[in-house]
Design an enzyme around this catalytic site. Sequence first.
Site, PDB file in Angstrom:
ATOM      1  N   VAL A 226       0.854  -1.201   0.000  1.00 40.94           N
ATOM      2  CA  VAL A 226       0.000   0.000   0.000  1.00 40.94           C
ATOM      3  C   VAL A 226       0.886   1.246   0.000  1.00 40.94           C
ATOM      4  CG1 VAL A 226      -2.105  -1.002   0.951  1.00 40.94           C
ATOM      5  CG2 VAL A 226      -0.261  -0.327   2.507  1.00 40.94           C
ATOM      6  N   HIS A 227       1.794   1.299  -0.988  1.00 34.28           N
ATOM      7  CA  HIS A 227       2.761   2.394  -1.078  1.00 34.28           C
ATOM      8  C   HIS A 227       2.122   3.761  -0.812  1.00 34.28           C
ATOM      9  CE1 HIS A 227       5.540  -0.367  -3.163  1.00 34.28           C
ATOM     10  NE2 HIS A 227       4.558  -0.667  -3.994  1.00 34.28           N
ATOM     11  N   ASP A 228       1.078   4.067  -1.588  1.00 38.26           N
ATOM     12  CA  ASP A 228       0.514   5.416  -1.580  1.00 38.26           C
ATOM     13  C   ASP A 228      -0.198   5.743  -0.269  1.00 38.26           C
ATOM     14  OD1 ASP A 228       1.459   5.737  -4.147  1.00 38.26           O
ATOM     15  OD2 ASP A 228      -0.417   5.116  -5.083  1.00 38.26           O
TER      16      ASP A 228
END
Length: 284
Positions: A226-228
């Site tokens: 869930v980078h963002d």
Amino acid sequence: MAIPLIIDTDPGVDDAFAIALAARSPEVDLRGLTTVFGNVGLDLTTANALRLLAHLGRTDVPVVRGFEGPGGAADVHGEDGLGGQALTLPENPKGLHGEDPVRFFADNLTPDTVVAAIGPLTNIAAALDAGIEFPRLIVMGGGLGIGNMTVRAEFNFWADAKAARTVIRKGNPIVVPLNLTQRCIADTEFLANVDPVLSNLTGTYREYLARHSEQNMSGREEGILVHDAVAVAEAIVPGTLSLKTHGLDIDDEGALVEGKHQVEVAEDCDWPALRAFMEQRLSV
């Protein structure tokens, strides 16, 4: 007072989680989404932003269509950017607010506004080149010695390396790099506990990660990255991420390299606590 937040985005599965996190956080006054090419082309990222807001019950949030850029699509999140599920989301009756992100930033930035840029940096660089100053700019991208497009270049910076260089040199950003976000895995238990509409978007993304696990994520537990959302969490609750100043620049392929520009980089977080925070906000 709620934190004024604008998200510059290329939805994108992990963008969807980030947008939902902001939209469902009472600490946030979500002032708008500006779209950019990236995970898919600009037409689709813009349509996805509108549909995601409609699903989240936030048709009050304006969407501004931004710019195409020089790079290709990420080819990670399915042909529509949302795992083949985009058309299952409702249409947004509000439609586009406009097609000039630079003007939107100029009209809507206040001294306490946070901008979270979670796609290629084309819109942000155009605004900086026009003389706009961002009071607090959080950027998801780059990697210190690692990449996911080349050995050293991460997608958001690689997709428009010139724009990334402008942002590092002029934007005074907080950079949230792969070194941190690749450790933030939303596992199957997390996905079972959040909004099932969001969870259903993840199929193509999870297949991609499974195919590439032997390359750079050996031993990684099952789930999604869930980078963002990690970057947006820092916008919602400042101090969520541990920051350290680095001297950096951007080379021609979009890789972070040593340089003279002082940039704050997120190096660590309490992932179990952050995961629980996301899960609580994203449940229905």
